[in-house]
Scaffold this motif. Structure first.
Motif, short mmCIF file in Angstrom:
data_model
loop_
_atom_site.label_atom_id
_atom_site.label_comp_id
_atom_site.label_asym_id
_atom_site.label_seq_id
_atom_site.Cartn_x
_atom_site.Cartn_y
_atom_site.Cartn_z
N MET A 33 0.83 -1.21 0.00
CA MET A 33 0.00 0.00 0.00
C MET A 33 0.87 1.26 0.00
N ARG A 34 1.99 1.22 0.67
CA ARG A 34 2.91 2.37 0.63
C ARG A 34 3.43 2.57 -0.80
N THR A 35 3.69 1.48 -1.50
CA THR A 35 4.14 1.59 -2.90
C THR A 35 3.03 2.19 -3.75
N TYR A 36 1.79 1.76 -3.52
CA TYR A 36 0.66 2.36 -4.24
C TYR A 36 0.62 3.87 -4.01
N LEU A 37 0.77 4.30 -2.77
CA LEU A 37 0.73 5.73 -2.47
C LEU A 37 1.89 6.46 -3.13
N HIS A 38 3.04 5.80 -3.21
CA HIS A 38 4.20 6.41 -3.86
C HIS A 38 3.98 6.58 -5.36
N LEU A 39 3.40 5.56 -5.98
CA LEU A 39 3.19 5.60 -7.44
C LEU A 39 1.89 6.26 -7.85
N GLY A 40 0.92 6.30 -6.95
CA GLY A 40 -0.44 6.67 -7.31
C GLY A 40 -0.78 8.13 -7.21
N HIS A 41 0.19 9.01 -7.36
CA HIS A 41 -0.09 10.45 -7.22
C HIS A 41 -1.14 10.95 -8.20
N ALA A 42 -1.34 10.25 -9.30
CA ALA A 42 -2.36 10.67 -10.28
C ALA A 42 -3.67 9.90 -10.10
N GLU A 43 -3.76 9.05 -9.09
CA GLU A 43 -4.96 8.25 -8.85
C GLU A 43 -6.08 9.11 -8.27
N ASN A 44 -7.27 8.56 -8.26
CA ASN A 44 -8.45 9.20 -7.70
C ASN A 44 -8.21 9.51 -6.22
N GLU A 45 -8.55 10.73 -5.80
CA GLU A 45 -8.29 11.15 -4.42
C GLU A 45 -9.02 10.28 -3.40
N ALA A 46 -10.21 9.80 -3.73
CA ALA A 46 -10.95 8.94 -2.80
C ALA A 46 -10.17 7.64 -2.55
N HIS A 47 -9.55 7.08 -3.58
CA HIS A 47 -8.76 5.86 -3.42
C HIS A 47 -7.50 6.14 -2.61
N LEU A 48 -6.90 7.31 -2.82
CA LEU A 48 -5.72 7.66 -2.05
C LEU A 48 -6.06 7.82 -0.57
#
Length: 199
Positions: free
Chosen positions: A159-174
């Motif tokens: 999940m930390r990797t997702y947060l690191h890579l997911g800067h362009a992801e939907n804010e609700a998912h973040l």
């Protein structure tokens, strides 16, 4: 001065976070795929690994590519409507035709989570990451699979990797990902404290 016992509050927050876990899975977005990625995967070419790039509609797509795209989109509809078994079957057919399409493996992983088969979900997410190491939503799903398998340390890392890579992801998912990180860190700390010598 007496300190207040905060365990009740911690327990209440943990229970609330766990109850929201099932809600998270139901609201996960399936992976989207571009026409170029479908064409590349069908031909066996390497899929573009640049995060956030959408190549758009490929006007020169062949009929087999268009059929593969249709099959993929039908599987996404099934996944969005919580028809996990049918979505998994449809995604297996897509993967047979385009085994190098990481988005199909990610969506298969989410279908397996919906079917409560976390080991198969983990394998699907791992397959997606072999094909595209920066597939952010694969890390999100991998974290949920590890959590279901009882390995919070691996869940936390994914999940930390997702947060690191997911800067362009939907804010609700973040936000959900940050909440999961907080919850898992708290649970891991509580386990360590409970197993510390002298307890």
């Amino acid at each position: 001065m007496k300190r207040r016992d905060q365990r009740g509050l911690g327990l209440a927050l943990t229970v609330a976070a766990v109850l929201l876990g099932g809600f998270w899975i139901a609201r996960l977005p399936p992976a989207r795929v571009s026409e170029a990625a479908v064409a590349d995967a069908a031909s066996g070419a390497d899929v573009d690994a640049t995060p956030g790039v959408d190549a758009g509609v490929d006007a020169g797509a062949t009929a087999p590519d268009a059929e593969l795209r249709r099959q993929f989109e039908a599987a996404v509809v099934l996944l969005n409507s919580q028809q996990h078994a049918q979505a998994a079957s449809a995604l297996h057919r897509v993967i047979e035709r385009a085994p190098r399409l990481p988005e199909a493996h990610v969506n298969l992983g989410f279908a397996m989570l919906g079917l409560q088969r976390p080991a198969l979900a983990r394998n699907a997410f791992d397959n997606a990451l072999v094909l595209k190491a920066d597939q952010a939503n694969a890390y999100y799903g991998l974290a949920l699979a590890h959590e279901s398998l009882g390995d919070l340390e691996l869940a936390l890392g994914a999940m930390r990797t997702y947060l690191h890579l997911g800067h362009a992801e939907n804010e609700a998912h973040l936000r959900r990902a940050r909440a999961a990180v907080w919850e898992w860190e708290s649970q891991i700390a509580a386990r360590r404290a409970a197993s510390a010598p002298g307890r």
